[in-house]
Design an enzyme around this catalytic site. Structure first.
Site, mmCIF file in Angstrom:
data_model
loop_
_atom_site.group_PDB
_atom_site.id
_atom_site.type_symbol
_atom_site.label_atom_id
_atom_site.label_comp_id
_atom_site.label_asym_id
_atom_site.label_seq_id
_atom_site.Cartn_x
_atom_site.Cartn_y
_atom_site.Cartn_z
ATOM 1 N N VAL A 80 42.410 3.301 18.144
ATOM 2 C CA VAL A 80 43.502 2.465 17.619
ATOM 3 C C VAL A 80 43.233 1.002 17.964
ATOM 4 C CG1 VAL A 80 45.036 2.747 19.622
ATOM 5 C CG2 VAL A 80 45.997 2.245 17.382
ATOM 6 N N GLY A 159 54.774 -1.768 21.221
ATOM 7 C CA GLY A 159 54.300 -1.151 19.979
ATOM 8 C C GLY A 159 54.502 0.353 20.068
ATOM 9 N N ARG A 160 53.681 1.063 19.308
ATOM 10 C CA ARG A 160 53.865 2.524 19.242
ATOM 11 C C ARG A 160 53.765 3.180 20.618
ATOM 12 N NH1 ARG A 160 50.887 1.310 14.339
ATOM 13 N NH2 ARG A 160 49.211 0.822 15.784
ATOM 14 N N ILE A 161 52.691 2.853 21.347
ATOM 15 C CA ILE A 161 52.494 3.531 22.642
ATOM 16 C C ILE A 161 53.523 3.030 23.649
ATOM 17 C CG2 ILE A 161 50.874 3.963 24.535
ATOM 18 C CD1 ILE A 161 48.589 3.695 22.450
ATOM 19 N N HIS A 279 39.009 6.105 31.266
ATOM 20 C CA HIS A 279 39.480 5.899 29.883
ATOM 21 C C HIS A 279 39.766 7.243 29.185
ATOM 22 C CE1 HIS A 279 39.403 2.765 26.427
ATOM 23 N NE2 HIS A 279 40.269 3.729 26.161
HETATM 24 C C1 DGY Z 1 41.971 3.621 21.542
HETATM 25 O O1 DGY Z 1 41.968 4.384 20.566
HETATM 26 O O2 DGY Z 1 42.026 2.402 21.429
HETATM 27 C C2 DGY Z 1 41.942 4.258 22.861
HETATM 28 O O3 DGY Z 1 41.695 3.354 23.862
HETATM 29 C C3 DGY Z 1 40.993 5.427 22.902
HETATM 30 O O4 DGY Z 1 41.402 6.227 23.959
#
Ligand code: DGY
Length: 327
Positions: A80, A159-161, A279
């Site tokens: 994303v 945002g979304r997250i 990550h």
């Molecule tokens: C993203 O999709 O940007 C995330 O960091 C992948 O885990």
């Protein structure tokens, strides 16, 4: 004859599930076979004749790469976040860029809560005590942590997250303080000063690089906790290590660092009360398969010169960075 017949896509990593098979039904596909990313020169050489590039967040897509790929019609980033892609260079060449929003929101928000809980309840110290034989008789005053109900959580980037983290935090009884770009650093500092925990969910852009610097850390409540599941570059890691060493912050929990991977002898890792994950925000089987599906959909649309289902719209220049997650 399909509009993608005779075209080719270079994919910079093996993909989960049926994603490559789906691509291969439509066009010629070459896949980088290694577990580690191609070096820039290798990427240029492999992608040189491709009409589509399906890349990862570990691949730098810049003007030099694009110049080496004169046929390129689309860049599909399997993430994303897209700070690894020079959007201006793509736009200047008329190359659309796709990303994989939404499908990783829950996985990333879940991992953020895992880090919040691990840091607030001091799980690494407890685990280490058990393994090190430091687990004595039950004590009233040992490894006391922060109770989430009633604690305040500043979410930087709604945002979304960020919003999904907010929903989860409210379910735990936390007070959520949303922090956007409006008001600049002064309002960020005012918000983090009120929070027991600060969680980062903004994209990495020129304006957010180093956003959590020594000043922002000094503005945080004494004994607060910092969580970062966005991008490592948002935090000044030298200043963070100092804030942990001095005890100004109680703990920090990071899923992202700068650079990645972080060397085991990086000075940051010597800081106390620090959790670092490699990550893992989107690392569930289902989410990774969905990300691969979206990335394939984007690259197929792009080589057919159709609108991408998930296209990154504006270059993240100062003032125009979307206030979304990493986004
Ligand atoms: C993203 O999709 O940007 C995330 O960091 C992948 O885990």
């Amino acid at each position: 004859m399909s509009p993608t017949d005779g075209l080719s896509v270079f994919v910079t990593r093996r993909l989960p599930g049926e994603a490559i098979a789906r691509l291969a039904q439509a066009c010629a596909v070459a896949v980088w076979p290694e577990e580690t990313p191609p070096a820039p020169a290798e990427l240029r050489a492999r992608a040189a004749g491709a009409d589509g590039l399906l890349c990862m967040l570990t691949d730098r897509v810049d003007g030099a790469l694009l110049d080496a790929c004169p046929r390129l019609r689309v860049v599909s980033n399997l993430a994303v976040g897209y700070d690894n892609v020079d959007l201006a260079a793509c736009a200047a060449r008329g190359i659309p860029v796709g990303n994989t929003p939404d499908v990783l929101t829950d996985a990333t928000a879940d991992l953020t809560l895992a880090l919040i809980l691990a840091a607030a309840r001091r799980l690494p110290e407890g685990i280490a005590a058990v393994r090190d034989g430091a687990w004595g008789p039950w004590r009233l005053d040992w490894l006391l942590g922060l109770e989430l109900r009633g604690a305040s959580l500043a979410i930087v980037g709604m945002g979304r997250i960020g919003r999904a983290v907010g929903d989860r935090a409210r379910a735990f009884g936390m007070d959520v303080i949303g922090v956007g770009r409006e008001g600049g650093r002064a309002s960020l500092h005012a918000a983090v000063a009120r929070a027991d925990l600060v969680s980062l969910h903004c994209p990495l852009t020129p304006e957010t690089r180093g956003l959590i610097d020594a000043e922002a850390l000094a503005a945080m409540k004494p004994g607060a906790i910092l969580v970062n599941t966005a991008r490592g570059g948002i935090v000044d890691q030298v200043a963070l290590a100092e804030a942990l060493r001095s005890g100004r912050l109680a703990a920090a929990a990071l899923d992202v660092t700068d650079p990645e991977p972080l060397s085991p002898d990086d000075p940051l890792l010597a800081a106390p009360n620090l959790i670092v994950l490699p990550h893992l925000g989107s690392a569930t089987t289902l989410t990774r398969a969905r990300m691969a599906d979206l990335a394939v959909g984007n690259v197929l649309a792009g080589i057919a010169r159709e609108p991408l289902p998930h296209q990154v719209l504006a270059p993240p220049s100062a003032g125009t960075a979307p206030d979304t997650d990493r986004g």
